[in-house]
Design a protein around this motif. Structure first.
Motif, PDB file in Angstrom:
ATOM      1  N   GLY A   7       0.752  -1.198   0.101  1.00 23.10           N
ATOM      2  CA  GLY A   7       0.040   0.170  -0.195  1.00 23.10           C
ATOM      3  C   GLY A   7       0.887   1.398  -0.029  1.00 23.10           C
ATOM      4  O   GLY A   7       1.960   1.223   0.446  1.00 23.10           O
ATOM      5  N   ASP A   9       0.492   5.597   0.242  1.00 23.90           N
ATOM      6  CA  ASP A   9      -0.330   6.798   0.653  1.00 23.90           C
ATOM      7  C   ASP A   9       0.403   8.244   0.544  1.00 23.90           C
ATOM      8  O   ASP A   9       1.568   7.777   0.898  1.00 23.90           O
ATOM      9  N   LEU A  11       0.091  12.436   1.655  1.00 26.21           N
ATOM     10  CA  LEU A  11      -0.873  13.437   2.309  1.00 26.21           C
ATOM     11  C   LEU A  11      -0.341  14.908   1.912  1.00 26.21           C
ATOM     12  O   LEU A  11       0.919  15.295   2.112  1.00 26.21           O
ATOM     13  N   TRP A  73      -0.879   9.203  10.126  1.00 22.18           N
ATOM     14  CA  TRP A  73      -1.897   9.063   9.101  1.00 22.18           C
ATOM     15  C   TRP A  73      -1.708   8.507   8.183  1.00 22.18           C
ATOM     16  O   TRP A  73      -2.231   7.397   7.359  1.00 22.18           O
ATOM     17  N   THR A  74      -0.677   9.001   7.241  1.00 25.41           N
ATOM     18  CA  THR A  74      -0.258   8.395   5.990  1.00 25.41           C
ATOM     19  C   THR A  74       0.219   6.813   6.023  1.00 25.41           C
ATOM     20  O   THR A  74      -0.265   6.098   5.218  1.00 25.41           O
ATOM     21  N   GLU A  77      -2.848   4.734   6.770  1.00 24.52           N
ATOM     22  CA  GLU A  77      -3.735   4.657   5.372  1.00 24.52           C
ATOM     23  C   GLU A  77      -3.055   3.680   4.209  1.00 24.52           C
ATOM     24  O   GLU A  77      -3.558   2.853   3.485  1.00 24.52           O
ATOM     25  N   ALA A  78      -1.804   3.771   4.252  1.00 29.30           N
ATOM     26  CA  ALA A  78      -0.985   2.806   3.271  1.00 29.30           C
ATOM     27  C   ALA A  78      -1.234   1.300   3.728  1.00 29.30           C
ATOM     28  O   ALA A  78      -1.093   0.352   3.054  1.00 29.30           O
ATOM     29  N   LYS A  81      -4.362  -0.173   2.906  1.00 31.66           N
ATOM     30  CA  LYS A  81      -4.469  -0.769   1.427  1.00 31.66           C
ATOM     31  C   LYS A  81      -3.634  -1.998   1.543  1.00 31.66           C
ATOM     32  O   LYS A  81      -3.888  -2.764   0.741  1.00 31.66           O
ATOM     33  N   VAL A 134       4.572  11.075   2.435  1.00 34.44           N
ATOM     34  CA  VAL A 134       4.348   9.889   1.478  1.00 34.44           C
ATOM     35  C   VAL A 134       4.926   8.424   2.419  1.00 34.44           C
ATOM     36  O   VAL A 134       5.916   8.651   3.009  1.00 34.44           O
ATOM     37  N   THR A 136       4.903   3.909   2.436  1.00 36.21           N
ATOM     38  CA  THR A 136       4.696   2.671   1.639  1.00 36.21           C
ATOM     39  C   THR A 136       4.452   1.592   2.854  1.00 36.21           C
ATOM     40  O   THR A 136       5.274   1.684   3.727  1.00 36.21           O
TER      41      THR A 136
END
Length: 142
Positions: A7, A9, A11, A73-74, A77-78, A81, A134, A136
Motif C-alpha cells: 500500500g 499513501d 498526504l 495518518w499516512t 492509510e498505506a 491498503k 508519503v 509505503t
C-alpha cells in the motif's frame, strides 16, 4: 515469505492542518493514535508548549506536531491498503519512527484485537518534504 499486499499513501499537509482546525488537535490525536503513539504525542506537545510557551489554542499546533500526526495518518492509510481484506482500526496499528541514537529503523506493528487475525510482518517506509508526506507498507503473509 509470500507477499500479502502493498500500500502507498500521500498526504498534503495543509489538508491535515485544516482538519485539525475543524476537529481540534487533541480530539483528532485521540481518534487516530494507538496508546503508545498517544503517549509520544502528549510528550511532544508538552515539550512544544513548554519551549514556545503556547497557550492551548493560541496559534494552533506547531509544524513538528502536525508532521507527527501526518506521518502516522499516512502510514496507517498505506497499511489499510496493504492489509486488505483485513480491516484494522486506527488504534490497532502503531508506528514508531527512525531512532538513530538507538539504531532502530521505522517499525509498524499490527496488534489485532481479533483472535482470528493472523499476525503479519509489516515493512514500512515514510518520508516528508515540504507540504507532502508519503508512506509505503509491504505486508508479508503470516
Amino acid at each position: 515469505m509470500p507477499i500479502h499486499g502493498i500500500g502507498i499513501d500521500i498526504l498534503h499537509v495543509p489538508r491535515l492542518a485544516a482538519l485539525i482546525e475543524r476537529r481540534g488537535l487533541s480530539k483528532l490525536a485521540s481518534r487516530i493514535l494507538s496508546p503508545v503513539e498517544l503517549d509520544a504525542f502528549c510528550s511532544l506537545t508538552s515539550q512544544s508548549e513548554n519551549k514556545r510557551a503556547l497557550a492551548a489554542n493560541e496559534r494552533g499546533p506547531t509544524e513538528p506536531i502536525v508532521r507527527f500526526l501526518g506521518v502516522r495518518w499516512t502510514v496507517k492509510e498505506a497499511a489499510y491498503k496493504a492489509l486488505y481484506p483485513l480491516r484494522p482500526t486506527w488504534k490497532e496499528l502503531t508506528y514508531t519512527s527512525f531512532d538513530a541514537k538507538k539504531g532502530l529503523k521505522p517499525e509498524l506493528v499490527y496488534a489485532s484485537l481479533s483472535p482470528d487475525t493472523t499476525p503479519a510482518k509489516l515493512h514500512v517506509s515514510a518520508s516528508h518534504d515540504g507540504e507532502h508526506i508519503v508512506a509505503t507498507v509491504l505486508v508479508e503473509q503470516g
